[in-house]
Design a protein around this motif. Structure first.
Motif, mmCIF file in Angstrom:
data_model
loop_
_atom_site.group_PDB
_atom_site.id
_atom_site.type_symbol
_atom_site.label_atom_id
_atom_site.label_comp_id
_atom_site.label_asym_id
_atom_site.label_seq_id
_atom_site.Cartn_x
_atom_site.Cartn_y
_atom_site.Cartn_z
ATOM 1 N N GLU A 14 0.813 -1.220 0.000
ATOM 2 C CA GLU A 14 0.000 0.000 0.000
ATOM 3 C C GLU A 14 0.848 1.273 0.000
ATOM 4 O O GLU A 14 0.606 2.214 0.755
ATOM 5 C CB GLU A 14 -0.969 -0.004 1.175
ATOM 6 N N GLY A 15 1.865 1.296 -0.844
ATOM 7 C CA GLY A 15 2.703 2.478 -0.993
ATOM 8 C C GLY A 15 3.817 2.636 0.020
ATOM 9 O O GLY A 15 4.546 3.616 -0.010
ATOM 10 N N VAL A 16 3.956 1.688 0.936
ATOM 11 C CA VAL A 16 5.011 1.708 1.944
ATOM 12 C C VAL A 16 5.845 0.452 1.773
ATOM 13 O O VAL A 16 5.321 -0.619 1.461
ATOM 14 C CB VAL A 16 4.406 1.752 3.375
ATOM 15 N N TYR A 17 7.142 0.568 1.973
ATOM 16 C CA TYR A 17 8.019 -0.595 1.887
ATOM 17 C C TYR A 17 8.234 -1.163 3.289
ATOM 18 O O TYR A 17 8.664 -0.458 4.201
ATOM 19 C CB TYR A 17 9.349 -0.225 1.235
ATOM 20 N N VAL A 18 7.879 -2.413 3.449
ATOM 21 C CA VAL A 18 7.985 -3.112 4.726
ATOM 22 C C VAL A 18 9.260 -3.943 4.698
ATOM 23 O O VAL A 18 9.568 -4.601 3.702
ATOM 24 C CB VAL A 18 6.759 -4.033 4.955
ATOM 25 N N SER A 19 9.997 -3.912 5.787
ATOM 26 C CA SER A 19 11.202 -4.735 5.913
ATOM 27 C C SER A 19 11.052 -5.626 7.134
ATOM 28 O O SER A 19 10.517 -5.209 8.165
ATOM 29 C CB SER A 19 12.453 -3.856 6.037
ATOM 30 N N ARG A 20 11.515 -6.866 7.001
ATOM 31 C CA ARG A 20 11.371 -7.831 8.091
ATOM 32 C C ARG A 20 12.639 -8.661 8.200
ATOM 33 O O ARG A 20 13.139 -9.186 7.198
ATOM 34 C CB ARG A 20 10.188 -8.750 7.848
ATOM 35 N N GLY A 30 9.541 1.940 5.452
ATOM 36 C CA GLY A 30 10.083 3.194 4.943
ATOM 37 C C GLY A 30 9.392 3.570 3.653
ATOM 38 O O GLY A 30 8.633 2.792 3.077
ATOM 39 N N ASP A 31 9.691 4.776 3.186
ATOM 40 C CA ASP A 31 9.083 5.281 1.962
ATOM 41 C C ASP A 31 9.727 4.726 0.697
ATOM 42 O O ASP A 31 9.177 4.873 -0.393
ATOM 43 C CB ASP A 31 9.153 6.809 1.928
#
Length: 78
Positions: A14-20, A30-31
């Motif tokens: 949804e337009g955001v970068y998720v890191s795991r 982050g953006d």
């Protein structure tokens, strides 16, 4: 200090970068992919700082110091 290796996945949601981080089950975002990577790096450092303070870092070391790690992507219909 022991060199630790982490597996980080980054995906767009949804337009955001998720890191795991797979080994610690820590997440951030982050953006951009680079922002997400920078933020997960900071989250990992904070997690490790707390693990040292709590005396649980030794329990984590086998997964964090292994020189041989394997990851794979599989598809499952659901």
């Amino acid at each position: 200090m022991t060199k630790m290796r982490f597996t980080v996945s980054i995906w767009e949601e949804e337009g955001v970068y998720v890191s795991r981080c797979q080994e610690l089950e820590v997440a951030s975002c982050g953006d951009s992919p680079q922002d997400a990577l920078d933020n997960i790096h900071e989250a990992i450092e904070l997690y490790l700082e707390n693990a040292r303070a709590l005396g649980i870092i030794k329990d984590l070391e086998p997964a964090l110091t292994s020189r041989h790690k394997f990851t794979s992507v599989i598809e499952v219909e659901g």
